[in-house]
Design a protein around this motif. Structure first.
Motif, PDB file in Angstrom:
ATOM      1  N   UNK A   1       0.815  -1.223   0.000  1.00 21.44           N
ATOM      2  CA  UNK A   1       0.000   0.000   0.000  1.00 21.44           C
ATOM      3  C   UNK A   1       0.847   1.271   0.000  1.00 21.44           C
ATOM      4  N   UNK A   2       2.054   1.203   0.586  1.00 28.15           N
ATOM      5  CA  UNK A   2       2.909   2.392   0.683  1.00 28.15           C
ATOM      6  C   UNK A   2       4.188   2.279  -0.143  1.00 28.15           C
ATOM      7  N   UNK A   3       4.497   1.059  -0.594  1.00 28.27           N
ATOM      8  CA  UNK A   3       5.654   0.873  -1.442  1.00 28.27           C
ATOM      9  C   UNK A   3       6.978   0.948  -0.707  1.00 28.27           C
TER      10      UNK A   3
ATOM     11  N   UNK B   1       2.861  11.206  -1.392  1.00 25.10           N
ATOM     12  CA  UNK B   1       1.666  10.379  -1.549  1.00 25.10           C
ATOM     13  C   UNK B   1       0.511  11.220  -2.074  1.00 25.10           C
ATOM     14  N   UNK B   2      -0.464  10.532  -2.637  1.00 22.29           N
ATOM     15  CA  UNK B   2      -1.657  11.222  -3.139  1.00 22.29           C
ATOM     16  C   UNK B   2      -2.910  10.486  -2.683  1.00 22.29           C
TER      17      UNK B   2
ATOM     18  N   UNK C   1       3.905   8.030  -7.392  1.00 22.63           N
ATOM     19  CA  UNK C   1       4.290   7.430  -8.681  1.00 22.63           C
ATOM     20  C   UNK C   1       3.443   6.215  -9.065  1.00 22.63           C
ATOM     21  N   UNK C   2       2.534   5.802  -8.184  1.00 17.11           N
ATOM     22  CA  UNK C   2       1.668   4.665  -8.482  1.00 17.11           C
ATOM     23  C   UNK C   2       0.460   5.134  -9.279  1.00 17.11           C
TER      24      UNK C   2
ATOM     25  N   UNK D   1      -4.258  -0.168  -6.957  1.00 17.15           N
ATOM     26  CA  UNK D   1      -3.098   0.719  -7.106  1.00 17.15           C
ATOM     27  C   UNK D   1      -1.914  -0.093  -7.602  1.00 17.15           C
ATOM     28  N   UNK D   2      -1.283   0.367  -8.658  1.00 20.36           N
ATOM     29  CA  UNK D   2      -0.214  -0.400  -9.276  1.00 20.36           C
ATOM     30  C   UNK D   2       1.081   0.411  -9.321  1.00 20.36           C
TER      31      UNK D   2
END
Length: 432
Positions: A214-216, A222-223, A233-234, A374-375
């Motif tokens: 979820x946070x990478x 973040x957005x 960037x996701x 989210x990718x």
């Protein structure tokens, strides 16, 4: 290990120097309530705190499952009913449930405790017997089988305290009892440590899954999106942009053999079923699988029945009760394998299924394809998947080691508790 001579006994052959003793004779007659049933506690006496009530469900083989103790009685009830208190070191033996006769040594619980009527309290005469050896012997497979043979009952099988007390066990000299118990205890310690490592690693994996998926990795910006806050960037994409359905129909031949597979619940993996000839397969609408396919059970997906097809099951087949999916370009299948375990995805599976009962729901993939995820960029997908997979491999390695330890323990019990292998008892060996 010494040379063993055997003598004929009622339960088979015993090594020379061993003897048969019934369970009731092991009790320490110098102590009160040395071999006795627990207390009959009516529901009206049960409270939420106070003196612990140990029931059969609280007892596992060899150990006490303290966290499952949920019933208590008051100090007043304890005295009014003249209850028998459990002391640290007492052996607690179940008179019912599976398996009948399973036992454990009570630890120091830090508070008073009693047992329910179907849990026998045995206080071992430690001048003659090792309670650790006795506990191992009670949980020995052959002993449990004998206890079960003495059980009776029309609805629930249980063994009476009288019959339990008459069960014979094989007893070596005290020094040998202690050595056998020490050997088995060392294996138990290794088992307990390995179980603790697995449990802790599972917690780490769960925490990392939530964080990484979820946070990478290493993001500071973040957005906000419709599915929550994600790294800048996701991208949000529909599942239809992640997967495509693939069908590889089988031209069924009567004499050709086919490997059938299924996918287990709770993300348990794609596993083989039976191997049948074409003429034995009733449902003729079957489809080939390839390594890397993402397999979904239409009727079990609400229980997490989805997984990537492993290399060893390439060429196996499934019926039209499954969806076979391929990931599109720019998508890492290993990342998706982890992503579907998120609570959000589990909820998607439920929302995209229809039916009146949780066990009879049917998955609607067209609806599921409309859902948003989210990718991250492909390279980050691979990094996240590699991190989580390395932790999973660590867990699997420890689980395999745990299985080996359990196999070793079972084998040791078989040879040590029957005297087929004798142990040397001297200071050097005991210190080791």
């Amino acid at each position: 290990m010494g040379e063993t001579k055997f003598i004929t006994a009622e339960i088979g052959v015993l090594p020379e120097g061993w003897k048969l003793i019934d369970i009731k004779s092991i009790a320490d007659r110098n102590q009160e309530h040395s071999f006795i049933d627990g207390d009959w506690i009516e529901a009206k006496y049960i409270e939420n705190n106070g003196i612990r009530l140990i029931q059969t469900g609280n007892i596992g083989i060899g150990h006490f499952i303290e966290k499952e103790t949920k019933k208590y009685i008051s100090e007043k009830t304890f005295h009014e009913l003249n209850c028998k208190e459990v002391k640290p070191g007492d052996i607690l033996i179940c008179r019912l449930a599976a398996p009948i006769g399973r036992a454990c040594i009570a630890p120091d619980l830090g508070t008073k405790a009693i047992t329910a009527v179907d849990v026998v309290i045995l206080k071992v005469n430690q001048n003659e017997y090792s309670r650790e050896y006795i506990n191992y012997y009670l949980n020995f497979e052959k002993t449990l089988q004998r206890m079960e043979s003495f059980a009776s009952g029309s609805t629930r099988q249980r063994i009476s305290r009288t019959n339990l007390g008459n069960v014979l066990i094989a007893i070596p000299p005290l020094t040998e009892q202690r050595k056998i118990a020490a050997i088995l205890s060392s294996v138990d310690e290794a088992i307990a440590k390995t179980e603790a490592i697995i449990e802790q690693t599972e917690k780490v994996k769960k925490g990392l899954m939530q964080q990484l998926l979820t946070k990478g990795i290493g993001h500071t910006k973040f957005k906000k999106t419709e599915i929550g806050e994600i790294p800048d960037s996701w991208n949000l994409v529909k599942l239809a942009d992640v997967f495509e359905i693939v069908k590889r129909p089988v031209e069924m031949r009567d004499e050709e053999e086919y490997q059938l597979v299924t996918v287990k619940r709770r993300y348990g993996g794609v596993v083989p079923r039976e191997r049948l000839k074409g003429k034995q397969i009733k449902v003729k609408s079957q489809f080939y699988l390839k390594h890397g396919d993402f397999l979904i059970s239409k009727r079990q997906i609400v229980h997490g029945a989805c997984e990537v097809v492993p290399k060893e099951l390439e060429g196996s087949i499934v019926s039209n009760e499954y969806h076979t999916l391929l990931v599109k370009n720019g998508i890492d299948i290993d990342f998706i394998r982890w992503y579907v375990r998120l609570p959000m995805m589990q909820n998607y599976f439920l929302l995209s299924s229809v039916g009146v009962h949780i066990e009879k729901m049917l998955f609607k993939i067209e609806d599921w394809f409309k859902r948003i995820i989210a990718l991250p960029p492909l390279e980050e997908q691979k990094q996240i998947a590699n991190t989580l997979s390395s932790i999973e491999q660590s867990i699997l390695k420890n689980q395999k080691y745990l299985e080996q330890l359990q196999t070793i323990k079972k084998a040791l019990m078989q040879v040590l508790l029957t005297g087929k292998v004798r142990v040397k008892v001297d200071n050097e060996v005991m210190s080791q």
